[in-house]
Motif scaffolding. Structure first.
Motif, PDB file in Angstrom:
ATOM      1  N   SER A  74      57.886  63.196  56.282  1.00  0.00           N
ATOM      2  CA  SER A  74      57.584  64.168  57.340  1.00  0.00           C
ATOM      3  C   SER A  74      56.572  63.475  58.244  1.00  0.00           C
ATOM      4  O   SER A  74      55.402  63.326  57.867  1.00  0.00           O
ATOM      5  CB  SER A  74      56.999  65.460  56.766  1.00  0.00           C
ATOM      6  OG  SER A  74      56.679  66.366  57.815  1.00  0.00           O
ATOM      7  N   LEU A  98      56.961  62.043  43.469  1.00  0.00           N
ATOM      8  CA  LEU A  98      55.565  61.617  43.506  1.00  0.00           C
ATOM      9  C   LEU A  98      55.150  60.952  42.198  1.00  0.00           C
ATOM     10  O   LEU A  98      54.409  59.959  42.197  1.00  0.00           O
ATOM     11  CB  LEU A  98      54.665  62.817  43.790  1.00  0.00           C
ATOM     12  CG  LEU A  98      54.723  63.375  45.218  1.00  0.00           C
ATOM     13  CD1 LEU A  98      54.053  64.739  45.286  1.00  0.00           C
ATOM     14  CD2 LEU A  98      54.047  62.412  46.187  1.00  0.00           C
ATOM     15  N   LEU A 111      53.401  62.536  56.081  1.00  0.00           N
ATOM     16  CA  LEU A 111      53.391  61.878  54.786  1.00  0.00           C
ATOM     17  C   LEU A 111      54.756  61.275  54.511  1.00  0.00           C
ATOM     18  O   LEU A 111      55.773  61.680  55.082  1.00  0.00           O
ATOM     19  CB  LEU A 111      53.022  62.845  53.670  1.00  0.00           C
ATOM     20  CG  LEU A 111      54.045  63.931  53.316  1.00  0.00           C
ATOM     21  CD1 LEU A 111      53.923  64.296  51.854  1.00  0.00           C
ATOM     22  CD2 LEU A 111      53.849  65.163  54.172  1.00  0.00           C
ATOM     23  N   GLU A 149      49.910  58.593  53.582  1.00  0.00           N
ATOM     24  CA  GLU A 149      49.585  59.410  54.747  1.00  0.00           C
ATOM     25  C   GLU A 149      50.068  58.664  55.982  1.00  0.00           C
ATOM     26  O   GLU A 149      49.810  57.474  56.150  1.00  0.00           O
ATOM     27  CB  GLU A 149      48.079  59.641  54.831  1.00  0.00           C
ATOM     28  CG  GLU A 149      47.660  60.490  56.023  1.00  0.00           C
ATOM     29  CD  GLU A 149      46.157  60.639  56.117  1.00  0.00           C
ATOM     30  OE1 GLU A 149      45.686  61.129  57.164  1.00  0.00           O
ATOM     31  OE2 GLU A 149      45.455  60.246  55.170  1.00  0.00           O
ATOM     32  N   TYR A 200      59.759  76.113  51.639  1.00  0.00           N
ATOM     33  CA  TYR A 200      59.515  74.826  50.986  1.00  0.00           C
ATOM     34  C   TYR A 200      60.298  74.735  49.675  1.00  0.00           C
ATOM     35  O   TYR A 200      60.861  73.680  49.343  1.00  0.00           O
ATOM     36  CB  TYR A 200      58.022  74.641  50.715  1.00  0.00           C
ATOM     37  CG  TYR A 200      57.227  74.163  51.905  1.00  0.00           C
ATOM     38  CD1 TYR A 200      56.818  72.838  52.006  1.00  0.00           C
ATOM     39  CD2 TYR A 200      56.863  75.026  52.925  1.00  0.00           C
ATOM     40  CE1 TYR A 200      56.074  72.384  53.082  1.00  0.00           C
ATOM     41  CE2 TYR A 200      56.129  74.592  54.006  1.00  0.00           C
ATOM     42  CZ  TYR A 200      55.729  73.275  54.090  1.00  0.00           C
ATOM     43  OH  TYR A 200      55.003  72.849  55.165  1.00  0.00           O
ATOM     44  N   LEU A 253      51.996  71.767  50.897  1.00  0.00           N
ATOM     45  CA  LEU A 253      52.666  71.159  49.745  1.00  0.00           C
ATOM     46  C   LEU A 253      51.763  71.104  48.519  1.00  0.00           C
ATOM     47  O   LEU A 253      52.212  71.339  47.392  1.00  0.00           O
ATOM     48  CB  LEU A 253      53.115  69.737  50.108  1.00  0.00           C
ATOM     49  CG  LEU A 253      54.267  69.605  51.097  1.00  0.00           C
ATOM     50  CD1 LEU A 253      54.383  68.164  51.560  1.00  0.00           C
ATOM     51  CD2 LEU A 253      55.570  70.069  50.478  1.00  0.00           C
ATOM     52  N   HIS A 254      50.486  70.785  48.732  1.00  0.00           N
ATOM     53  CA  HIS A 254      49.595  70.540  47.605  1.00  0.00           C
ATOM     54  C   HIS A 254      49.485  71.731  46.658  1.00  0.00           C
ATOM     55  O   HIS A 254      49.686  71.583  45.430  1.00  0.00           O
ATOM     56  CB  HIS A 254      48.218  70.116  48.118  1.00  0.00           C
ATOM     57  CG  HIS A 254      47.282  69.680  47.049  1.00  0.00           C
ATOM     58  ND1 HIS A 254      46.427  70.558  46.403  1.00  0.00           N
ATOM     59  CD2 HIS A 254      47.076  68.473  46.477  1.00  0.00           C
ATOM     60  CE1 HIS A 254      45.733  69.901  45.495  1.00  0.00           C
ATOM     61  NE2 HIS A 254      46.090  68.637  45.516  1.00  0.00           N
ATOM     62  N   ASP A 277      53.809  70.010  55.767  1.00  0.00           N
ATOM     63  CA  ASP A 277      52.363  69.798  55.842  1.00  0.00           C
ATOM     64  C   ASP A 277      51.797  69.681  54.430  1.00  0.00           C
ATOM     65  O   ASP A 277      52.079  70.508  53.560  1.00  0.00           O
ATOM     66  CB  ASP A 277      51.716  70.984  56.572  1.00  0.00           C
ATOM     67  CG  ASP A 277      50.275  70.706  56.961  1.00  0.00           C
ATOM     68  OD1 ASP A 277      49.542  70.128  56.141  1.00  0.00           O
ATOM     69  OD2 ASP A 277      49.900  71.076  58.077  1.00  0.00           O
ATOM     70  N   TRP A 278      50.980  68.637  54.219  1.00  0.00           N
ATOM     71  CA  TRP A 278      50.422  68.416  52.888  1.00  0.00           C
ATOM     72  C   TRP A 278      49.536  69.567  52.436  1.00  0.00           C
ATOM     73  O   TRP A 278      49.468  69.871  51.245  1.00  0.00           O
ATOM     74  CB  TRP A 278      49.639  67.105  52.873  1.00  0.00           C
ATOM     75  CG  TRP A 278      49.094  66.776  51.524  1.00  0.00           C
ATOM     76  CD1 TRP A 278      47.796  66.790  51.130  1.00  0.00           C
ATOM     77  CD2 TRP A 278      49.842  66.414  50.360  1.00  0.00           C
ATOM     78  NE1 TRP A 278      47.681  66.446  49.801  1.00  0.00           N
ATOM     79  CE2 TRP A 278      48.932  66.219  49.297  1.00  0.00           C
ATOM     80  CE3 TRP A 278      51.204  66.245  50.107  1.00  0.00           C
ATOM     81  CZ2 TRP A 278      49.333  65.852  48.022  1.00  0.00           C
ATOM     82  CZ3 TRP A 278      51.610  65.882  48.829  1.00  0.00           C
ATOM     83  CH2 TRP A 278      50.674  65.690  47.812  1.00  0.00           C
ATOM     84  N   SER A 279      48.866  70.233  53.363  1.00  0.00           N
ATOM     85  CA  SER A 279      47.992  71.344  52.978  1.00  0.00           C
ATOM     86  C   SER A 279      48.789  72.512  52.408  1.00  0.00           C
ATOM     87  O   SER A 279      48.245  73.354  51.699  1.00  0.00           O
ATOM     88  CB  SER A 279      47.171  71.818  54.177  1.00  0.00           C
ATOM     89  OG  SER A 279      48.001  72.365  55.182  1.00  0.00           O
ATOM     90  N   CYS A 309      52.722  57.853  47.444  1.00  0.00           N
ATOM     91  CA  CYS A 309      52.611  58.766  48.577  1.00  0.00           C
ATOM     92  C   CYS A 309      51.715  58.134  49.635  1.00  0.00           C
ATOM     93  O   CYS A 309      50.637  57.616  49.328  1.00  0.00           O
ATOM     94  CB  CYS A 309      52.034  60.117  48.131  1.00  0.00           C
ATOM     95  SG  CYS A 309      51.957  61.337  49.463  1.00  0.00           S
TER      96      CYS A 309
END
Length: 700
Positions: free
Chosen positions: A295, A52, A326, A59, A271, A36-37, A32-34, A57
């Protein structure tokens, strides 16, 4: 099932069109990007960060239903779930007396590796969901059952052999398995937080983490051997550990006294573990390889479970929203550009084929990402990669499924008889439970098929399927919830309210139902009632996608533009941008006289949905205010094309023709078209009122 080695028909492979020397695909299920960020910002994922920095990248939007087996099969085939046939994680056994994990035989379409094998390209597939038993391909196939300790431990020699292909590599692959008991304490400590010491569930937690690590390391070792010791053109491995770890964190939060920080750190470390494996794989393949890390989507959990205490906690201890995924692309001849709008996960298979110089199927729902490549690629297209024999096979499977569904109409009477015999002691309760599980699996599969049909706009066929499921399962609320939403979106407000009444009669007080009630109240201009329904929807602490966007729409209709602006901005921050929220902001800016901002937000909305008529309308208004008449006219024409049943676009075109172009004849022509649209709509409304029954046969 697809049979990869049929050679009937030409296989066109163009070396001149191929520009990718090799393609490596790494799948992280459930990333989940939330999450990963912030980890990237802290420097805790250096290898993903390097991808990256050197690539792009995207979505991703995956077709529904968002289940692991379904989504990854869509990714592999470029087909929607109702086309490729994998609609659920389980399927009834051959005799219908129980359920079993869905197997490769359920897939009715060719996957990437089947097509590449027919093109004589070497392909290695490791751990991809729904690949058991391993299939004969031009390369190495390691099924998703190979690394699962509880599965391979229970298999006999013959059953274990079915998890790998070809047979001669079995010993090499089995030698790379890691059992949970072999996971060293030092490795385990890298995943389990120190704060977990002393928890009542500590031993259980350690056992689950050992199993998770054993599975991921087994997949890694098997895949690394394939990459290092065998030639290949395309290689892919899917790691399930991140999704499993999120589920473990959610279980801890629900059933343990564990602090939220323990669950958070558990997921973050998982992660980091996967990033470490990614880095080691990247060193094997080198810089000339095209690398895709993907993912496809974030998954949800069953409704009614306890959720995290706050929005911040919800980012790691999910139930996840059914959110976007993503993809990261890096390699020679890949553009380093920003991609603002989401892409379809269905595009990945055609993109891989195009990069390798192989035609993609016209019957695939996705299309190659040609705009992301520095080379001028003009891929060839074939009608299908599925042979006539396979199509016939899929039709037979569908026929059998339909026959099974027809037989299930009598299941209620049969179950009543079974319950009577059970009370008298004549029926094995375990056998009865297995039959009921198989029946539930069939019902969920048919429901998922209807959802897939809805996703691609086949509304009539989906409605027929949904109504059939609802009739056969009178106590199941969810089909009625879907029906209510579909009817509302189709403009059939009476039918939608009828389904809502049915749900209310049966005690459904779920937040999504209140959200739908609020949307209907807004449509009827009952703003106070709409707000009351939103307050009801907010009684649960579960994040509800779309709630803030609906609140913004209500504020907008009440002409409270400041409140609408706040609500739409908050919706974008929480749920991400959508056509509705972006167009809502365009409306706010129009009323504020910020015409350039309005035009930009309307364009952003149209990037996500070109058929969103209201955004074309607001774009036209903004362009007119900026005195860009020709572009405004094109916006209104696009609105008319997107919503041909509406008269308003023609009236605005008449306004432009008369007041800006001074062409009275053209203006009158547009007015005639507007009157014709009104006439057609009235006829359609009368017809639908005559055809619509007063109530469904399954109403209380």
């Amino acid at each position: 099932m697809f049979h990869p080695h049929r050679e009937d028909g030409p296989v066109r492979v163009s070396d001149s069109r191929r520009f990718a020397e090799r393609i490596l695909l790494i799948g992280w299920d459930g990333a989940d990007w939330s999450v990963l960020h912030p980890l990237l910002a802290q420097g805790r994922l250096p290898h993903l960060a390097s991808l990256l920095e050197g690539g792009i990248c995207l979505e991703l939007i995956a077709p529904r239903p968002h289940e692991t087996a379904t989504v990854w099969t869509s990714l592999a085939t470029g087909k929607r779930p109702h086309d490729h046939g994998v609609l659920h994680a389980s399927c009834p056994t051959a005799h219908g007396s129980g359920v079993e994990p869905v197997a490769r035989s359920s897939r009715r379409s060719a996957a990437i590796w089947n097509i590449l094998s027919r093109a004589k390209l070497r392909t290695h597939i490791v751990g991809w969901p729904v690949t058991h038993p391993a299939e004969s391909i031009s390369g190495i196939s390691v099924s998703d059952w190979f690394a699962v300790p509880r599965l391979h431990a229970a298999h006999d020699e013959a059953g274990d052999q079915r998890s790998t292909w070809p047979p001669e590599v079995k010993s090499q692959l089995r030698a790379r398995r890691v059992a949970p008991a072999q996971v060293e304490e030092l490795t385990l400590s890298q995943l389990v937080p120190r704060q977990a010491t002393g928890l009542p569930e500590q031993e259980q937690l350690l056992g689950i983490c050992r199993t998770l690590l054993a599975e991921s390391v087994t997949l890694f070792r098997a895949f690394r051997w394939c990459l290092s010791d065998e030639p290949w053109d395309f290689a892919a491995c899917v790691f399930p550990g991140i999704k499993l770890c999120h589920e473990l964190a959610h279980w801890l939060l629900c059933n343990s006294v564990a602090e939220s920080e323990v669950c958070r750190e558990l997921c973050d470390r998982c992660y980091e573990h996967h990033d470490l494996l990614l880095g080691q794989l990247l060193t094997v393949v080198g810089e000339k390889t095209q690398v895709i890390a993907v993912s496809p989507c974030a998954y949800g959990s069953p409704s009614g479970e306890r959720v995290a205490e706050s929005a911040e906690d919800a980012r790691w201890a999910r139930p996840l929203s059914h959110g976007a995924g993503l993809a990261v692309l890096r390699g020679p001849k890949v553009r380093r550009v920003a991609v603002p709008s989401p892409r379809s996960a269905l595009d990945l298979a055609p993109t891989v084929l195009a990069m390798l110089g192989i035609p993609y199927g016209q019957d695939m729902a996705g299309r190659p990402w040609l705009d992301l490549l520095e080379v001028d690629v003009k891929p060839e297209v074939v009608e299908t990669w599925d042979t006539d024999v396979e199509k016939t096979s899929s039709e037979n499977v569908s026929s059998k499924l339909d026959q099974t569904n027809d037989n299930s109409r009598d299941s209620n009477d049969a179950n009543s008889a079974v319950r009577h015999l059970l009370e008298l002691g004549y029926v094995d309760p375990e056998e009865t439970a297995a039959r009921e599980a198989a029946n539930r699996c069939r019902q969920q599969t048919e429901l998922n098929r209807a959802i897939s049909l809805l996703d691609c706009g086949l509304v009539s066929e989906a409605l027929a399927s949904l109504q059939g499921v609802a009739e056969q399962n009178p106590d199941w609320l969810y089909p009625h919830e879907v029906l209510a939403k579909v009817f509302f979106q189709a403009g059939q407000r009476t039918s939608a309210k009828r389904e809502i009444d049915w749900l209310s009669w049966h005690g459904d007080e779920s937040p999504p139902l209140y959200l739908l009630k609020g949307a209907i109240a807004l449509d009827e201009r009952n703003f106070e009632l709409a707000f009351e329904y939103l307050r009801c929807a907010q009684r649960t602490r579960q994040p509800l996608p779309g709630l803030l966007a609906l609140a913004g729409s209500i504020h907008l209709r009440r002409r409270d533009f400041a409140a609408a602006d706040t609500a739409f901005q908050s919706s974008i921050d929480l749920d991400g941008p959508s056509p509705q929220t972006l167009d809502g902001l365009a409306t706010v800016y129009l009323h504020a006289g910020r015409h350039e901002d309005a035009a930009l937000h309307a364009l952003d909305a149209l990037e996500r949905d070109m058929q969103f008529g209201r955004a074309h309308y607001h774009l036209g208004l903004a362009l007119l205010a900026l005195n860009r008449v020709t572009e405004a006219r094109r916006a209104f024409e696009s609105w008319a094309a997107a919503e041909p049943q509406r008269a308003a676009p023609m009236r605005w075109l008449a306004h432009v023709a008369q007041h800006h172009l001074n062409d009275l004849a053209l203006a009158e022509n547009y007015r005639d078209q507007a009157r014709e649209a009104v006439r057609r709509r009235r006829e359609a409304t009368r017809s639908s009122q005559l055809d619509e029954p007063s109530k469904p046969s399954y109403a209380p």
